[in-house]
Each structure stands twice: as structure tokens, then as C-alpha cells.
Write an enzyme that holds these catalytic residues in place. Sequence first.
Site, PDB file in Angstrom:
ATOM      1  N   GLY A  51       0.834  -1.196   0.000  1.00  0.00           N
ATOM      2  CA  GLY A  51       0.000   0.000   0.000  1.00  0.00           C
ATOM      3  C   GLY A  51       0.868   1.244   0.000  1.00  0.00           C
ATOM      4  O   GLY A  51       2.066   1.181   0.303  1.00  0.00           O
ATOM      5  N   GLN A  94       2.684  10.050   1.926  1.00  0.00           N
ATOM      6  CA  GLN A  94       4.025   9.460   2.104  1.00  0.00           C
ATOM      7  C   GLN A  94       4.994   9.905   1.016  1.00  0.00           C
ATOM      8  O   GLN A  94       6.198   9.772   1.159  1.00  0.00           O
ATOM      9  CB  GLN A  94       3.934   7.923   2.093  1.00  0.00           C
ATOM     10  CG  GLN A  94       3.208   7.337   3.290  1.00  0.00           C
ATOM     11  CD  GLN A  94       3.098   5.824   3.185  1.00  0.00           C
ATOM     12  OE1 GLN A  94       2.186   5.297   2.558  1.00  0.00           O
ATOM     13  NE2 GLN A  94       4.034   5.127   3.790  1.00  0.00           N
ATOM     14  N   CYS A 121       5.567  -0.422   7.505  1.00  0.00           N
ATOM     15  CA  CYS A 121       5.251   0.848   6.867  1.00  0.00           C
ATOM     16  C   CYS A 121       6.470   1.301   6.068  1.00  0.00           C
ATOM     17  O   CYS A 121       7.587   1.271   6.585  1.00  0.00           O
ATOM     18  CB  CYS A 121       4.897   1.887   7.933  1.00  0.00           C
ATOM     19  SG  CYS A 121       4.449   3.489   7.240  1.00  0.00           S
ATOM     20  N   LEU A 122       6.236   1.701   4.834  1.00  0.00           N
ATOM     21  CA  LEU A 122       7.357   2.148   3.995  1.00  0.00           C
ATOM     22  C   LEU A 122       7.970   3.427   4.556  1.00  0.00           C
ATOM     23  O   LEU A 122       9.116   3.744   4.233  1.00  0.00           O
ATOM     24  CB  LEU A 122       6.883   2.361   2.556  1.00  0.00           C
ATOM     25  CG  LEU A 122       6.362   1.086   1.865  1.00  0.00           C
ATOM     26  CD1 LEU A 122       5.799   1.415   0.490  1.00  0.00           C
ATOM     27  CD2 LEU A 122       7.454   0.020   1.764  1.00  0.00           C
ATOM     28  N   HIS A 168      -4.785   1.292   7.652  1.00  0.00           N
ATOM     29  CA  HIS A 168      -3.430   1.847   7.792  1.00  0.00           C
ATOM     30  C   HIS A 168      -3.244   3.042   6.837  1.00  0.00           C
ATOM     31  O   HIS A 168      -2.716   4.083   7.232  1.00  0.00           O
ATOM     32  CB  HIS A 168      -2.425   0.719   7.486  1.00  0.00           C
ATOM     33  CG  HIS A 168      -0.986   1.102   7.485  1.00  0.00           C
ATOM     34  ND1 HIS A 168      -0.066   0.601   8.395  1.00  0.00           N
ATOM     35  CD2 HIS A 168      -0.273   1.907   6.660  1.00  0.00           C
ATOM     36  CE1 HIS A 168       1.128   1.104   8.126  1.00  0.00           C
ATOM     37  NE2 HIS A 168       1.043   1.894   7.069  1.00  0.00           N
ATOM     38  N   GLU A 169      -3.710   2.884   5.598  1.00  0.00           N
ATOM     39  CA  GLU A 169      -3.505   3.951   4.596  1.00  0.00           C
ATOM     40  C   GLU A 169      -4.402   5.159   4.894  1.00  0.00           C
ATOM     41  O   GLU A 169      -3.970   6.303   4.717  1.00  0.00           O
ATOM     42  CB  GLU A 169      -3.787   3.426   3.175  1.00  0.00           C
ATOM     43  CG  GLU A 169      -2.936   2.241   2.741  1.00  0.00           C
ATOM     44  CD  GLU A 169      -1.440   2.445   2.912  1.00  0.00           C
ATOM     45  OE1 GLU A 169      -0.990   3.602   2.897  1.00  0.00           O
ATOM     46  OE2 GLU A 169      -0.722   1.443   3.094  1.00  0.00           O
ATOM     47  N   HIS A 193      -2.799   7.260   7.392  1.00  0.00           N
ATOM     48  CA  HIS A 193      -1.782   8.147   6.797  1.00  0.00           C
ATOM     49  C   HIS A 193      -2.420   9.444   6.316  1.00  0.00           C
ATOM     50  O   HIS A 193      -1.866  10.529   6.499  1.00  0.00           O
ATOM     51  CB  HIS A 193      -1.121   7.476   5.586  1.00  0.00           C
ATOM     52  CG  HIS A 193       0.053   6.607   5.911  1.00  0.00           C
ATOM     53  ND1 HIS A 193       1.151   7.060   6.600  1.00  0.00           N
ATOM     54  CD2 HIS A 193       0.317   5.311   5.602  1.00  0.00           C
ATOM     55  CE1 HIS A 193       2.039   6.075   6.713  1.00  0.00           C
ATOM     56  NE2 HIS A 193       1.555   4.992   6.125  1.00  0.00           N
TER      57      HIS A 193
END
Length: 175
Positions: free
Chosen positions: A46, A51, A91-92, A133-134, A137
Site C-alpha cells: 500500500g 508518504q 510501513c514504507l 493503515h492507509e 496516513h
Amino acid sequence: MAILDILHFPDPRLRNKAKPVSEVNERVRKLVDDMFETMYQAPGIGLAAIQVNAPLRVVTIDISEERNQPLTLINPEILEREGVEEMDEGCLSVPGIYEKVKRADRIRFRALGRDGNAYERDADGLLAVCIQHEIDHLDGKLFVDYLSNLKRQRIRKKLEKEARQAMPEPVGTVI
Ligand code: K1U
Ligand code: ZN
């Protein structure tokens, strides 16, 4: 298409709240395409636009093993949540850290697709977790916010140290 730079915790830009997309135009479609390319290359399942320092409510997801089921969520909204599930999350923007987080394990959500059309869907398991999660963000929230202060500070210090080590040595003056 282009690979975009991914911001890393504790970059304060990750705390910005993303703005709704008013029109799904060429600029937004280019952002979506660049985000997919960035997410596949990372690799991740994702990515939220915040981000990559684009404060718009745009998310790309592909949880398939074959990496051939792209899902675009523009202005996503969770309509219903059910159950609780604890899953390891990564998480990236917090590279190398995986921690357990509790979230709803079944959701119903609404979003616009890359074509600008609205759709509604149910999701469970990893997809439900990834969508939550996204969307966090997009609201400036990170999965480390669900951990204890102590754990979060340790992670922050570790990533700050890694970022310092990745910086090139300053060139000294030789007299
Ligand atoms: O939002 C992100 O930073 C992406 C993140 C999404 C996510 C992972 C796990 C649980 C919830 C949300 C990632 O993709 S981290 C990398 C990852 O999980 C992965 C990478 C390659 C293959 C399989 C998984
Ligand atoms: Zn993330």
C-alpha cells in the site's frame, strides 16, 4: 511514470492532513500511476499520497502475490467496521520495523476509482488492515502511534541514526 521519494518517520510532513480530491483529472491519474510504480518498486502492499509528500486523499493498494490486482482509493471513507484483529504491520515510512496493531477485521468502504467513479466494497483480513493503515496516513497518523511512547521513541532514534549514517560525509577543508 516516475519513482517518488518516500518520506520517513519522524518527518513532520507525515503529520499533515491530506485534502480531498475535488476532480479526478490527468494530474491525479499521473499521481496514482507514479504511486503504483513507487509502491511496486519499494516493495509495499500500500501507499498513501502523503508518504510521497502529496497531501491529497489518494491511496494505492495491491495485496495480491502476483502484484496484478491494483486498487485505487480516492477520497476513501470507512462506512462500517466489525470485529477486532491483531496483525503485524510494517510501513514504507518506518522501514525495517514490524509491530502488532489491533484494528477492525471487517470493513465496508467507499472511494472513487482511478476513473473517477464511486464504488463501495467490503474488505477483510489483510486488505481491511491495509485500508485502515492507509486512511490513517491521510489523517497524519502512523502505525507507531498505536505503540507505547517508549517503543515509538526507540524507533524514532533508530531511524534518525540510520538517516545520519546514510548522509554523505561533509567535505573538510584541507589547509
Ligand atoms: O503504507 C505503507 O507504508 C505500506 C505498508 C502497508 C501495510 C503493510 C502491512 C500491514 C498494513 C499496511 C507496506 O506495504 S509495508 C511492506 C509490506 O508489508 C510488504 C512488502 C512486500 C511484500 C509483502 C508485504
Ligand atoms: Zn504506512
